[in-house]
Design a protein around this motif. Structure first.
Motif, PDB file in Angstrom:
ATOM      1  N   THR A 130      36.710  30.997  -3.414  1.00 28.54           N
ATOM      2  CA  THR A 130      36.694  32.176  -2.555  1.00 28.54           C
ATOM      3  C   THR A 130      37.292  31.786  -1.219  1.00 28.54           C
ATOM      4  OG1 THR A 130      34.681  33.018  -3.606  1.00 28.54           O
ATOM      5  CG2 THR A 130      35.261  33.930  -1.453  1.00 28.54           C
ATOM      6  N   LYS A 131      38.264  32.553  -0.767  1.00 25.34           N
ATOM      7  CA  LYS A 131      38.880  32.287   0.536  1.00 25.34           C
ATOM      8  C   LYS A 131      38.064  32.981   1.611  1.00 25.34           C
ATOM      9  CE  LYS A 131      42.067  30.893   3.442  1.00 25.34           C
ATOM     10  NZ  LYS A 131      41.225  31.113   4.633  1.00 25.34           N
ATOM     11  N   SER A 132      37.685  32.216   2.611  1.00 18.60           N
ATOM     12  CA  SER A 132      36.916  32.769   3.717  1.00 18.60           C
ATOM     13  C   SER A 132      37.525  32.267   5.023  1.00 18.60           C
ATOM     14  CB  SER A 132      35.444  32.363   3.590  1.00 18.60           C
ATOM     15  OG  SER A 132      35.326  30.965   3.411  1.00 18.60           O
ATOM     16  N   GLU A 133      36.836  32.460   6.105  1.00 19.71           N
ATOM     17  CA  GLU A 133      37.372  32.051   7.401  1.00 19.71           C
ATOM     18  C   GLU A 133      36.807  30.717   7.861  1.00 19.71           C
ATOM     19  OE1 GLU A 133      39.771  33.211   9.404  1.00 19.71           O
ATOM     20  OE2 GLU A 133      40.279  34.570   7.772  1.00 19.71           O
ATOM     21  N   SER A 134      35.507  30.550   7.733  1.00 22.49           N
ATOM     22  CA  SER A 134      34.885  29.352   8.290  1.00 22.49           C
ATOM     23  C   SER A 134      33.657  28.970   7.469  1.00 22.49           C
ATOM     24  CB  SER A 134      34.490  29.617   9.747  1.00 22.49           C
ATOM     25  OG  SER A 134      33.991  28.478  10.366  1.00 22.49           O
ATOM     26  N   ASP A 136      37.150  27.402   5.190  1.00 23.33           N
ATOM     27  CA  ASP A 136      38.281  28.131   4.618  1.00 23.33           C
ATOM     28  C   ASP A 136      38.148  28.424   3.129  1.00 23.33           C
ATOM     29  OD1 ASP A 136      40.053  28.394   6.950  1.00 23.33           O
ATOM     30  OD2 ASP A 136      40.038  26.205   6.913  1.00 23.33           O
ATOM     31  N   THR A 138      35.443  28.272  -0.369  1.00 23.00           N
ATOM     32  CA  THR A 138      34.146  28.037  -1.002  1.00 23.00           C
ATOM     33  C   THR A 138      34.375  27.883  -2.497  1.00 23.00           C
ATOM     34  OG1 THR A 138      32.987  29.370   0.659  1.00 23.00           O
ATOM     35  CG2 THR A 138      31.838  28.950  -1.422  1.00 23.00           C
ATOM     36  N   ASN A 145      27.384  25.510  -4.192  1.00 18.57           N
ATOM     37  CA  ASN A 145      28.613  25.716  -3.436  1.00 18.57           C
ATOM     38  C   ASN A 145      29.015  24.457  -2.679  1.00 18.57           C
ATOM     39  OD1 ASN A 145      28.952  28.412  -4.181  1.00 18.57           O
ATOM     40  ND2 ASN A 145      27.749  29.172  -2.455  1.00 18.57           N
ATOM     41  N   TYR A 179      29.452  24.446   9.548  1.00 20.86           N
ATOM     42  CA  TYR A 179      29.818  24.060   8.182  1.00 20.86           C
ATOM     43  C   TYR A 179      29.952  22.547   8.002  1.00 20.86           C
ATOM     44  CZ  TYR A 179      34.424  24.251  10.466  1.00 20.86           C
ATOM     45  OH  TYR A 179      35.470  24.095  11.339  1.00 20.86           O
TER      46      TYR A 179
END
Length: 279
Positions: A130-134, A136, A138, A145, A179
């Motif tokens: 999964t692309k996320s912001e912070s 980047d 998962t 995870n 993170y």
């Protein structure tokens, strides 16, 4: 005479040689994938991608074919990565398109470019993410995870002397974020650092940088730091992304298993190469 030897583990990718493609075809592909028109006078022509396409033509007209081939290979690799992302998830491609369009500075663009590189790498390895912001990325693996955060170490202008501190700065800055944990790998694009060390004829040795990063890493909670570099392999006549992996003592077992599977430790020696100033 300075004769550097580069030794890293390769991320194998076959990038077509310029003789087998055309600049026009490359521009059409980029227009189609990004929805941007790279022609003179258009805003997109002033972007890092537009400037790279412009250099391909200029180098060809000037007879500087090695430089032309480097720029061409760099753009061809970008097209390849974008196609892989489009096939995997069109929404992810659209998200990257927006990021590229909004990246007003070279630094921001190359940050996005590195994330595209990592996304395409995960796709080729059949890793769902999964692309996320912070952070980047998962990744759900072994019922838990794990995460990848991307960063970039670079100089705003050439500098003499030891420049490894720029890598340390990225690690320390990222280590203050929530993170930063044993389940997170920090992937850093260090192409510009290696480029500057090469032109200063003090190419950073693999064991030297590994030991340096290991000492910095031990003072953080990151499970891993992996340094990536783009190179033009003259022996194989292709553009490559190579890496040096450094694990922390506290690395989470699931993250370790993932790295062993997807970014294993090993050797990839390249004797004739060029390192670009940026990826």
């Amino acid at each position: 005479m300075f004769k550097p030897t580069f030794s890293e583990k390769q991320l194998p990718e076959d990038i077509p040689h310029p003789a087998n493609c055309s600049t026009q075809h490359l521009v059409i592909e980029l227009n189609k994938l990004l929805g941007m028109r790279f022609i003179n006078g258009n805003v997109s022509s002033k972007s890092p991608i537009g400037q790279s396409l412009k250099r391909i033509i200029e180098y060809h007209n000037q007879g500087e074919y090695l430089r032309r081939d480097y720029e061409f290979s760099k753009m061809t690799m970008l097209v390849k990565h974008l196609k892989e992302i489009a096939k995997y998830d069109i929404n992810l491609l659209n998200a990257f398109k927006k990021q590229i369009y909004r990246s007003g500075t070279r630094d921001k663009y190359f940050g996005v470019r590195f994330e595209i590189n990592i996304a395409a790498s995960l796709i080729r390895k059949n890793i769902k993410f999964t692309k996320s912001e912070s952070p980047d990325f998962t990744i759900h693996k072994e019922n838990k995870n794990i995460f990848i955060e991307c960063g970039s170490a670079h100089l705003s202008k050439p500098k003499l002397g030891d420049i490894k501190y720029k890598i340390c700065s990225v690690i320390n800055k990222k280590s203050s974020k929530p993170y930063c944990s044993p389940t997170t790998a920090l992937f850093i694009d260090t192409t510009n650092i290696y480029y500057n060390s090469l032109i200063n004829e003090i190419l950073i040795k693999r064991d030297e940088i590994r030991e340096y990063v290991k000492n910095v890493l031990e003072h953080t909670q990151f499970g891993n730091v992996t340094l990536f570099i783009y190179i033009l392999n003259k022996d194989l006549n292709r553009f490559e992304s190579v890496y040096t992996r450094i694990d922390n003592k506290n690395i989470d077992e699931t993250l370790l298993n993932f790295l062993n599977e997807c970014y294993p430790l090993g050797e990839h020696t390249v004797y004739k190469f060029t390192i670009p100033s940026e990826g």
